[in-house]
Design a protein around this motif. Structure first.
Motif, PDB file in Angstrom:
ATOM      1  N   ILE A 191       8.642 -28.348  10.111  1.00  0.00           N
ATOM      2  CA  ILE A 191       8.003 -29.351   9.266  1.00  0.00           C
ATOM      3  C   ILE A 191       7.102 -28.690   8.229  1.00  0.00           C
ATOM      4  O   ILE A 191       6.683 -29.344   7.260  1.00  0.00           O
ATOM      5  N   ASP A 192       6.778 -27.401   8.423  1.00  0.00           N
ATOM      6  CA  ASP A 192       6.013 -26.678   7.412  1.00  0.00           C
ATOM      7  C   ASP A 192       6.799 -26.530   6.114  1.00  0.00           C
ATOM      8  O   ASP A 192       6.220 -26.246   5.057  1.00  0.00           O
ATOM      9  N   MET A 193       8.122 -26.704   6.197  1.00  0.00           N
ATOM     10  CA  MET A 193       8.960 -26.606   5.006  1.00  0.00           C
ATOM     11  C   MET A 193       8.900 -27.871   4.159  1.00  0.00           C
ATOM     12  O   MET A 193       9.366 -27.881   3.025  1.00  0.00           O
ATOM     13  N   LEU A 194       8.330 -28.944   4.707  1.00  0.00           N
ATOM     14  CA  LEU A 194       8.277 -30.213   4.000  1.00  0.00           C
ATOM     15  C   LEU A 194       7.086 -30.262   3.044  1.00  0.00           C
ATOM     16  O   LEU A 194       6.000 -29.765   3.368  1.00  0.00           O
ATOM     17  N   PRO A 195       7.266 -30.867   1.890  1.00  0.00           N
ATOM     18  CA  PRO A 195       6.129 -31.049   0.973  1.00  0.00           C
ATOM     19  C   PRO A 195       5.251 -32.196   1.461  1.00  0.00           C
ATOM     20  O   PRO A 195       5.673 -33.040   2.243  1.00  0.00           O
ATOM     21  N   PRO A 197       3.526 -35.763   0.909  1.00  0.00           N
ATOM     22  CA  PRO A 197       2.869 -36.182   2.147  1.00  0.00           C
ATOM     23  C   PRO A 197       3.799 -36.214   3.352  1.00  0.00           C
ATOM     24  O   PRO A 197       3.396 -36.669   4.425  1.00  0.00           O
ATOM     25  N   TRP A 198       5.053 -35.736   3.182  1.00  0.00           N
ATOM     26  CA  TRP A 198       6.023 -35.865   4.269  1.00  0.00           C
ATOM     27  C   TRP A 198       5.650 -35.047   5.495  1.00  0.00           C
ATOM     28  O   TRP A 198       5.936 -35.456   6.623  1.00  0.00           O
ATOM     29  N   LEU A 203       3.764 -35.709  11.320  1.00  0.00           N
ATOM     30  CA  LEU A 203       2.861 -35.505  12.449  1.00  0.00           C
ATOM     31  C   LEU A 203       2.649 -36.779  13.255  1.00  0.00           C
ATOM     32  O   LEU A 203       2.119 -36.731  14.365  1.00  0.00           O
ATOM     33  N   PHE A 204       3.071 -37.917  12.712  1.00  0.00           N
ATOM     34  CA  PHE A 204       3.000 -39.179  13.452  1.00  0.00           C
ATOM     35  C   PHE A 204       4.251 -39.406  14.295  1.00  0.00           C
ATOM     36  O   PHE A 204       4.339 -40.397  15.022  1.00  0.00           O
TER      37      PHE A 204
END
Length: 256
Positions: A191-195, A197-198, A203-204
């Motif tokens: 998920i670190d690859m996502l920009p 606010p994604w 994280l939810f």
């Protein structure tokens, strides 16, 4: 206080395990082939363009996610079908009137579902090792997460099996909720690859914490702190346990 009825637990557990062996093609072979296809497609198509994620070869990186995807779906399916079928045939009343307690019934059904899912997860791990070299940095934690997540989602499946009034409802939550959340939970990417606010939105997604903790046990790398992953897994486990206790206390969709 009556003694724990180990014989009753073993009888239900053995029956559930025997059902899996009778349908071994559906229970074991089909998920392994499906997961292998995921591995080949994602490993080849995406891996050829993205060699590493967080310092880990992409082919190896997706292995924990593939195992979790199978663990989630199979734990829910095995446990939900295991308790729904007696409801469907009416034999649930024989189980409820038998000299076995609520704890013993849940232990047998959830234990059998978790066992089948764990065995399948280990088979998938062995299959994946034929494609890429796999390292397990924290084997003790890997086993802990494997047992805890399989048991938790088997409890979740048990709840679905009691709630469902039809085979359509039995498949509703796994197909429309769990599987999409798994794909969006970092099974095949970090998920670190996502920009933004994604990334924050991800994280939810509770599945992110389960997959992240399990991946950490392999490669010592994770999207969220392993302590947070463990806490989230335990929280979901106790939530499911509380719901099951409430179901048997009230007789919700068991005695009607």
């Amino acid at each position: 206080m009556s003694a724990f009825n180990g014989y009753g637990v073993w009888a239900i557990y053995r029956f559930e395990m025997a059902r899996a062996l009778r349908t071994w093609l559906q229970s074991i072979v089909t998920p392994v082939i499906t997961t292998s296809l995921y591995f080949i497609v994602f490993g080849s198509a995406i891996g050829s363009r993205m060699s590493e994620v967080g310092g880990v070869d992409y082919g190896a990186f997706i292995v924990p996610g593939l195992i979790m995807l199978s663990l989630f779906t199979q734990s829910i399916f095995n446990a939900s079908f295991g308790i729904y079928f007696p409801k469907f045939t009416g034999t649930i009343y024989e189980i409820l009137s038998a000299p076995v307690s609520t704890l013993e019934i849940v232990t047998a059904y959830v234990g059998a579902a978790a066992t089948k899912s764990i065995v399948l997860g280990l088979i998938i791990l062995a299959t994946a090792s034929l494609f890429v070299p796999i390292q397990i940095q924290h084997p003790g934690w890997m086993i802990t997460f494997l047992l805890l997540i399989a048991t938790t989602f088997s409890l979740f499946g048990f709840i679905i099996g009691i709630w469902a009034k039809s085979f359509e409802q039995l498949n509703f939550i796994p197909m429309l909720l769990v599987t999409p959340l798994t794909f969006l939970g970092g099974a095949f990417y970090s998920i670190d690859m996502l920009p933004e606010p994604w990334r924050t939105i991800s994280l939810f997604n509770p599945v992110v914490y389960l997959i992240s903790g399990f991946r950490w046990s392999f490669y010592d790398t994770s999207d969220v702190a392993v302590g947070v992953s463990l806490a989230a897994t335990l929280a979901f486990f106790f939530l499911c346990l509380g719901i099951v206790a409430w179901i048997f206390k009230t007789g919700y969709r068991l005695k009607s």
